[in-house]
Motif scaffolding. Structure first.
Motif, short mmCIF file in Angstrom:
data_model
loop_
_atom_site.label_atom_id
_atom_site.label_comp_id
_atom_site.label_asym_id
_atom_site.label_seq_id
_atom_site.Cartn_x
_atom_site.Cartn_y
_atom_site.Cartn_z
N ARG A 68 0.77 -1.42 -0.14
CA ARG A 68 -0.01 -0.19 0.31
C ARG A 68 0.67 1.32 -0.34
NH1 ARG A 68 -5.16 -2.52 4.22
NH2 ARG A 68 -5.29 -3.68 1.85
N GLU A 69 1.82 1.20 0.88
CA GLU A 69 3.03 2.53 0.50
C GLU A 69 3.02 2.42 -0.75
OE1 GLU A 69 3.09 -0.53 2.43
OE2 GLU A 69 2.91 0.68 4.24
N LEU A 71 1.09 2.14 -3.87
CA LEU A 71 0.63 2.47 -4.18
C LEU A 71 0.32 3.88 -4.90
CD1 LEU A 71 -2.45 1.41 -2.64
CD2 LEU A 71 -1.34 0.24 -4.32
N GLY A 72 -0.16 4.41 -6.34
CA GLY A 72 0.72 6.10 -6.75
C GLY A 72 -0.31 5.48 -7.65
#
Lengths: 430, 430
Positions: A68-69, A71-72
């Motif tokens: 999740r960190e 995701l972009g």
């Protein structure tokens, strides 16, 4: 749960493909080949270029597999994505890993509803590329694994007769789902309600087709300001489907045509309230606004024409009886950042706990296959389509995403992302 | 029902007044009197004229009392409305007939959130008239029956310091509710999220005030095309409140100020889905979008800051535990076409059947009085505030509306009304 997780059959009515660089090669006639969209390298990124214009995204939010960190905004290069995004064989392997039996895939590059080909100045060029797109989708994507996909086609918006022709052409090949936007009036055409579209609607109904209407295609910004929190934008995109449903449920078009409309990525939890509100209006106001529902109740009109779907929607599942158990289906949203891959069966088990076998089968696959008129489950046999059977084929698979190095990610400083931070990406969805 | 209908205490957090022709007379300083909005006769209609501009409606949808066939766009003349629309003594009699103990009233002529006074070119004139409006509302409307109303004031949007000053001026008089729009960015000002507004937010919080944010104030059209069915527009106006709530719930402003926000006429049935969606986003995306909710859960942020309300909303009442029993209140919407007058107690009895005494009291009045910090129930005593006690004072009252003769009603032909048929009226709400 009334059905063990491994015995679920999952048909996703909303996924997306990222178009591979060579997609136009086989499908554009020789004299048009120079004009086809092509991938160019620009400052380390790969971009589609079409008619002199560089398109913002090769794969908006195609971040499946990332923590999740990470995701972009989007990957800049194909090698930053899982191959399942753009390679259909890899996609099927990813579907196996997730226990997804079948999938309906929306485009990326031409816009979710194919507006790219309508927005091009040279209509003839637009039509050639749109048909090439449809042929690629049908032959190379769906056609590579025809028991694992429900095919979808784009339409030339600028001419309803031409759109009707494309509907009949694709239906003759075996594709009867057509991506349509939430608001054609916002594209500068007559509205959904206008007789202008009758030839198109007639063709869709004649072939037993479906309009697949995906969120984000209303042409309106779903944020109040450029400095609005991006998460607020994410929160309102689904529920905005209610504005499409409101517009259509009272439309005289539904009295002229038995249109079937899939509200793709719209969620379901807002539907009971929406139906109550429409019922209130129909009982209270239709007497002076002169709506004609053909003698039917609001809920009957809704169930006759619409299919809904959800990713994770406990409220909606709880209130399924108010929505109608026959018009709820499931979606995975692979490879976007909301998708539950590779744990969709686990998410679904939790949500479907307490439902009957019959309800679970309807939601997970029967409603979708009936609405889209697909016989793939009979062809394959349920025992070969279950989560357990499919996952057995994917044992030991690497489920990670490639390095995000170079991907247009979140800004380095840890400040709240605003809509303006992602505006470049959002453009391509409008 | 756990409380007999006659024992209910009903506080409506969303009603409307139609401003009487003489409202500015007492409240505008002599040197400005010529500039005050005034009623003029034009082609048989009465219209407010202000700074050379005729305003479309003296009373949009002020059709209370009419049979449903005669609901319509607006009355053209005061004598086409029930006196309760514009005469505060008659209003209280109408409240008695409906068993409504207390009411929070939004304006008509200046726009629901007072944008008229901000849109005027001469700022000084705008401020004079806005203050006159607030003084009239406070002295002549609320002040005529101070135990039957919760007063509300408008703010000068063009200057946050001036807005703060008006907040403090009105709070000193005893009014702590301020009408605020769903999207100040659409008015051309910095967004809700911008520090620009801090002086105003600070003043509101300092005085223990509330922002009352009414539907229809987002500045965006809530229809897809001019030929869209008008009923579809009616269906989407409430649920559109979700776009405001989405915008605000992730806003850094809520971490700086303990703002209390009433979502007026927003309905409640969509809230459980909305909260689930925001929770999903917060758990899944906030890690890369860097939202800061001060360590709180989405549902906690919602319950801390928002008050919701409903007219008739069975789904929402059923799912009250997901919304939060302490942030649900009731509205009548007198004198608009959705209002349940004079049968609100009957509507509420049906909806509240099965709820506990405690829940019913919270929804019908306790939450509203707490949120708006009003002590009128203690002043009056519950026994004098019940439906039974109030209706006893209204026995034999004529509950009909005056003749609709000359009212801008539905077109004579019985064809479906489209948005364009009502565009003239809708303008004044934008």
């Amino acid at each position: 749960m009334a059905i063990a997780m491994d015995d679920l059959v999952l048909v996703s009515v909303d996924d997306h493909m990222v178009e591979p660089p060579d997609m136009f090669e086989r499908h554009v006639p020789a004299k048009w080949r120079d004009r086809a969209p092509r991938i160019e390298e620009r400052k380390g990124a790969q971009l589609w270029v079409f008619e002199g214009r560089a398109l913002p995204n090769i794969g908006i939010a195609a971040t499946v597999g990332r923590p999740r960190e990470e995701l972009g905004l989007e990957p800049n290069r194909f090698e930053q994505m899982r191959a399942g995004c753009y390679d259909v064989d890899a996609r099927v392997r990813d579907m196996n890993a997730n226990g997804t039996f079948a999938s309906l895939c929306f485009p990326t590059v031409p816009g979710i509803h194919g507006n790219l080909f309508t927005n091009v100045e040279d209509r003839e060029c637009g039509l050639v590329m749109l048909r090439a797109y449809n042929d690629w989708h049908f032959e190379d994507w769906y056609g590579a694994h025809p028991t694992r996909f429900i095919p979808l086609a784009l339409i030339p918006y600028w001419d309803p007769e031409l759109a009707a022709e494309e509907v009949r052409r694709m239906a003759a090949r075996g594709c009867r789902v057509f991506s349509f936007c939430q608001n054609v009036a916002a594209m500068g055409f007559p509205s959904f309600h206008h007789e202008h579209w009758d030839p198109f609607y007639r063709a869709v109904c004649d072939v037993g087709g479906v309009l697949a209407v995906h969120l984000g295609t209303s042409g309106k910004p779903m944020f109040n300001s450029l400095d609005a929190p991006f998460s607020g934008y994410l929160a309102q995109v689904n529920i905005d489907m209610a504005s499409f449903a409101s517009d259509v449920i009272f439309s005289p078009v539904l009295q002229r045509f038995p249109l079937k409309i899939a509200m793709s990525e719209g969620g379901i939890g807002w539907v009971p309230y929406f139906l109550e509100r429409c019922k209130w209006i129909n009982e209270r106001h239709s007497i002076w606004t002169h709506d004609d529902l053909g003698g039917k109740k609001i809920v009957e009109v809704f169930r006759e024409h619409f299919l809904t779907c959800f990713i994770d929607d406990p409220c909606g599942v709880e209130m399924r009886d108010k929505i109608g158990i026959d018009c709820i289906s499931w979606e995975c949203d692979y490879p976007h950042s909301d998708c539950t891959w590779p744990e969709s069966p686990e998410f679904m088990s939790e949500q479907l706990d307490g439902l009957s076998r019959e309800e679970i089968d309807k939601i997970t696959h029967q409603n979708a296959l009936r609405f889209f008129d697909s016989d793939i489950l009979e062809k394959v046999g349920r025992e070969n389509a279950t989560v357990g059977a499919l996952r057995a084929q994917a044992q030991g698979m690497d489920l990670s995403a490639p390095s995000a190095e170079g991907m247009t990610g979140p800004p380095k400083e840890k400040r709240q992302l605003r809509v303006s931070d992602l505006m470049y990406q959002l453009q391509s969805t409008l």
